[in-house]
Design a protein around this motif. Structure first.
Motif, PDB file in Angstrom:
ATOM      1  N   SER A  47      -0.907   5.958   4.883  1.00  0.00           N
ATOM      2  CA  SER A  47      -0.827   7.339   5.393  1.00  0.00           C
ATOM      3  C   SER A  47      -1.723   8.323   4.712  1.00  0.00           C
ATOM      4  O   SER A  47      -1.957   9.490   5.056  1.00  0.00           O
ATOM      5  CB  SER A  47       0.684   7.739   4.479  1.00  0.00           C
ATOM      6  OG  SER A  47       0.389   7.412   2.795  1.00  0.00           O
ATOM      7  N   ASN A  72       7.986   8.913   5.560  1.00  0.00           N
ATOM      8  CA  ASN A  72       8.566   8.320   5.922  1.00  0.00           C
ATOM      9  C   ASN A  72       9.331   7.478   4.645  1.00  0.00           C
ATOM     10  O   ASN A  72       8.604   6.695   4.129  1.00  0.00           O
ATOM     11  CB  ASN A  72       7.176   7.285   6.052  1.00  0.00           C
ATOM     12  CG  ASN A  72       7.447   6.331   6.392  1.00  0.00           C
ATOM     13  OD1 ASN A  72       8.489   5.711   6.343  1.00  0.00           O
ATOM     14  ND2 ASN A  72       6.331   5.257   6.644  1.00  0.00           N
ATOM     15  N   ASP A 125       6.570   7.803   1.992  1.00  0.00           N
ATOM     16  CA  ASP A 125       5.013   8.328   2.167  1.00  0.00           C
ATOM     17  C   ASP A 125       5.991  10.217   2.506  1.00  0.00           C
ATOM     18  O   ASP A 125       7.298  10.007   3.354  1.00  0.00           O
ATOM     19  CB  ASP A 125       4.317   8.079   2.898  1.00  0.00           C
ATOM     20  CG  ASP A 125       4.001   6.480   3.387  1.00  0.00           C
ATOM     21  OD1 ASP A 125       3.283   6.269   2.273  1.00  0.00           O
ATOM     22  OD2 ASP A 125       3.638   6.058   4.148  1.00  0.00           O
ATOM     23  N   CYS A 175       3.671   4.680   8.322  1.00  0.00           N
ATOM     24  CA  CYS A 175       2.530   5.044   7.886  1.00  0.00           C
ATOM     25  C   CYS A 175       1.456   6.093   8.535  1.00  0.00           C
ATOM     26  O   CYS A 175       1.389   6.984   7.550  1.00  0.00           O
ATOM     27  CB  CYS A 175       2.246   4.354   6.530  1.00  0.00           C
ATOM     28  SG  CYS A 175       3.324   3.194   6.154  1.00  0.00           S
ATOM     29  N   CYS A 191       8.791   3.853   3.277  1.00  0.00           N
ATOM     30  CA  CYS A 191       7.648   3.938   2.347  1.00  0.00           C
ATOM     31  C   CYS A 191       7.571   4.344   1.277  1.00  0.00           C
ATOM     32  O   CYS A 191       7.126   3.958   0.731  1.00  0.00           O
ATOM     33  CB  CYS A 191       6.311   3.480   3.578  1.00  0.00           C
ATOM     34  SG  CYS A 191       4.664   2.963   2.548  1.00  0.00           S
ATOM     35  N   CYS A 226       1.235   5.791   0.168  1.00  0.00           N
ATOM     36  CA  CYS A 226       0.149   4.562   0.702  1.00  0.00           C
ATOM     37  C   CYS A 226      -0.712   5.154   0.804  1.00  0.00           C
ATOM     38  O   CYS A 226      -1.296   6.226   2.057  1.00  0.00           O
ATOM     39  CB  CYS A 226       0.714   3.852   1.263  1.00  0.00           C
ATOM     40  SG  CYS A 226       1.292   4.136   3.118  1.00  0.00           S
TER      41      CYS A 226
HETATM   42 ZN    ZN Z   1       3.150   3.898   3.677  1.00  0.00          ZN
END
Ligand code: ZN
Length: 149
Positions: A67, A36, A41, A127, A39, A64
């Motif tokens: 996720s 992702n 992830d 996420c 972010c 994060c």
């Molecule tokens: Zn994330």
């Protein structure tokens, strides 16, 4: 609702700090990377199928709290499910986190219901769904890297 929210956040924190099924299972036929970029992830999801049933599933990765907690709770939720059951669960989960379902079936969602608050943060939807998109790809037998973009 605020008590429930606190409980939800505790569950998410717990799963992000101590992810369940935090390894790619030995004998996994499918091993798919998901990313992702919004972010940062990243996960690698491993799935061991027994016919149509997800017999074992696990993941490695970093990202994060949302996720990681989502991947952790997803692996718990879909272990033992058929492909159809896992698809149906993703559909319910997606409606929950995008806020499309205003009266979500919390019983059917089980622990996944803790992500209800994500619908208020559209940036976080990717996420929460990265691991699920990666699972969809694994179930479809695709081997391309999954990206939420
Ligand atoms: Zn994330």
């Amino acid at each position: 609702m605020s008590d429930l929210r606190e409980l939800y956040q505790e569950v998410i924190l717990d799963h992000s700090k101590s992810p369940r099924n935090n390894r790619v299972p030995a004998g996994a036929e499918e091993r798919i990377d998901g990313h992702n970029p919004l972010c940062g992830d990243r996960i690698t999801l491993g799935v061991h199928f027994d016919g149509d049933v997800i017999r074992d599933i696990g993941f490695e990765g970093s990202g994060c709290a949302i996720s990681m907690a989502s991947a952790s709770t997803m692996t718990e939720a879909v272990k033992g499910c058929t492909r159809d059951e896992a698809h149906a669960l993703f559909h319910k989960f997606h409606e929950l986190v995008t806020g499309k379902d205003r009266e979500p079936d919390l019983d059917a969602l089980g622990k996944l219901a803790v992500f209800a608050g994500v619908s208020e943060y559209p940036m976080r939807v990717k996420c929460a769904t990265l691991c699920w998109h990666t699972l969809e790809s694994a179930m479809a037998g695709k081997h391309d890297k999954v990206t939420t973009e």
